[in-house]
Design an enzyme around this catalytic site. Structure first.
Site, PDB file in Angstrom:
ATOM      1  N   HIS A  19     -47.384  49.728  44.038  1.00 38.61           N
ATOM      2  CA  HIS A  19     -46.221  50.380  44.658  1.00 38.61           C
ATOM      3  C   HIS A  19     -45.000  49.498  44.427  1.00 38.61           C
ATOM      4  CE1 HIS A  19     -44.602  52.626  48.493  1.00 38.61           C
ATOM      5  NE2 HIS A  19     -43.612  52.343  47.643  1.00 38.61           N
ATOM      6  N   GLU A 198     -44.196  56.910  55.927  1.00 33.98           N
ATOM      7  CA  GLU A 198     -43.392  55.676  55.987  1.00 33.98           C
ATOM      8  C   GLU A 198     -42.471  55.828  57.195  1.00 33.98           C
ATOM      9  OE1 GLU A 198     -40.562  55.263  52.783  1.00 33.98           O
ATOM     10  OE2 GLU A 198     -40.200  53.127  53.169  1.00 33.98           O
ATOM     11  N   ASP A 276     -42.808  47.200  46.829  1.00 34.41           N
ATOM     12  CA  ASP A 276     -41.882  48.330  46.999  1.00 34.41           C
ATOM     13  C   ASP A 276     -40.586  48.122  46.201  1.00 34.41           C
ATOM     14  OD1 ASP A 276     -41.233  50.843  47.899  1.00 34.41           O
ATOM     15  OD2 ASP A 276     -40.835  50.270  49.972  1.00 34.41           O
TER      16      ASP A 276
HETATM   17  N1  ADE Z   1     -37.417  54.675  46.769  1.00 33.03           N
HETATM   18  C1  ADE Z   1     -37.411  53.356  46.595  1.00 33.03           C
HETATM   19  N2  ADE Z   1     -38.006  52.746  47.624  1.00 33.03           N
HETATM   20  C2  ADE Z   1     -38.409  53.721  48.484  1.00 33.03           C
HETATM   21  C3  ADE Z   1     -39.092  53.746  49.729  1.00 33.03           C
HETATM   22  N3  ADE Z   1     -39.493  52.625  50.338  1.00 33.03           N
HETATM   23  N4  ADE Z   1     -39.314  54.935  50.308  1.00 33.03           N
HETATM   24  C4  ADE Z   1     -38.914  56.050  49.732  1.00 33.03           C
HETATM   25  N5  ADE Z   1     -38.272  56.088  48.558  1.00 33.03           N
HETATM   26  C5  ADE Z   1     -38.035  54.933  47.933  1.00 33.03           C
HETATM   27 ZN    ZN Z   2     -41.728  53.038  47.810  1.00 36.61          ZN
END
Ligand code: ADE
Ligand code: ZN
Length: 337
Positions: A19, A198, A276
């Protein structure tokens, strides 16, 4: 403080990163260098000024700056340079395999051909000793029609990416908004993932699984609000690509000590640790492992479990997966404590 032995183990162990948004690996210095090279005006006076803006209150406050940063990417070479820089950092952290998200719509909206985006990222992957594959992600704040259009544009290059993802503003943009385009991607033989849970509710994790038919959930930490869902994730051994530093920076958890990663592991969920958007959230893979292990009561057996989970959840051919898992086990067997 994390003891130095455990820190050394975390740094040295072989890792898979599942990710990582490549646009989120753009460091402020590279943003300014590319802005100068491409004559792009930035709404920040300096690297320090830009870094000072990295005080996020939620996902959207980050995305606004993330899309502004990506505006300096115009040419194939820019995508190459960004990806090469990330892969070099990943190699230093002993990342052996990485599955990289890219957001073509962020660039096609500025007139950049999708071919240049894919070619630049893919060429850097081929030049790196780290095993790397690509996942094309749709922006969920845009329409499904837009997703179909970018898919069409990207299909001539389909040998250069293995999967399809879904990212950007989660709240109000549930997975089922993309039911038809994901069904088409499944027919085409792509591996499928989606960000869910999230900031969005546990119900989004369920529709990502049941409607989109994804094979991994990106983030997914809000599943803990629904015990039946946690039980299902554990039973199905559905991997969550958790991003601890991201979750703290975007205020999903007030601080790392309150992160639910250990509860998820204890519930039998296949948790992985990932970065991320490392340039924005204060760290790459090793930083994420160290920050998590510093804040939570995690030890050697958790480290081995997390390293194994990363490779088990990877979209790799079985033989390569087994070889990397054997490397993890050999690494832990060789530790002389
Ligand atoms: N694009 C880049 N990082 C992201 C995240 N943490 N959640 C959703 N979209 C994203
Ligand atoms: Zn992400």
């Amino acid at each position: 403080m994390l003891n130095t032995q455990l820190r050394g183990v975390l740094e040295g162990m072989p890792k898979a990163e599942l990710h990582i948004h490549i646009e989120g690996s753009l460091e402020p210095e590279l943003i300014f260098a590319l802005a100068a090279r491409n004559n792009v005006a930035l709404p920040y006076a300096s690297v320090e000024d830009l870094r000072a803006a990295y005080a996020f209150t939620d996902l959207q406050s980050f995305l606004d700056i993330y899309y502004a940063g990506a505006s300096v990417l115009l040419h194939e070479q820019d995508f190459y340079d960004m990806t090469a820089a990330y892969l070099k950092r990943a190699e230093q952290d002993n990342v052996r395999h990485t599955e990289i998200f890219f957001d073509p719509q962020t660039h096609t909206a500025r007139g950049v051909p999708v071919k240049d985006v894919i070619d630049g990222i893919h060429r850097a992957c081929q030049d790196s000793p780290v095993s790397a594959t690509l996942i094309l992600s749709f922006l969920r704040h845009l329409s499904e029609e837009d997703a179909f259009a970018v898919l069409e544009e990207a299909l001539p290059y389909r040998d250069k990416y293995i999967g399809i993802g879904l990212d950007s503003s989660e709240r109000g943009n549930p997975p089922e908004k993309f039911a038809r385009v994901f069904a088409r991607c499944k027919e085409l033989g792509f591996r499928l993932v989606a960000h869910a849970g999230e900031e969005g509710p546990p119900a989004y994790i369920e529709t990502a699984l049941d409607v989109l038919k994804v094979e991994r959930i990106d983030h997914g930490v809000r599943c803990l609000e629904d015990p039946a869902l946690v039980e299902r994730l554990a039973r199905e051994q559905m991997a969550l690509t958790v991003c601890p530093l991201s979750n703290v920076k975007l205020c999903v958890f007030p601080e790392m000590a309150q992160h639910n990663l250990l509860e998820l592991l204890d519930a039998g969920v296949k948790v992985t640790i990932n970065s991320d958007d490392p340039a924005y959230f204060g760290g790459y893979m090793n930083d994420n492992f160290i920050a998590t292990f510093e804040a939570l009561p995690l030890g050697l057996s958790h480290a081995q479990r997390l390293a194994r989970n990363g490779f088990e959840a990877a979209f790799l051919p079985e033989a390569q997966k087994q070889q990397l898992l054997a490397e993890v086990d050999a690494y832990f067997a060789s530790l002389a404590f």
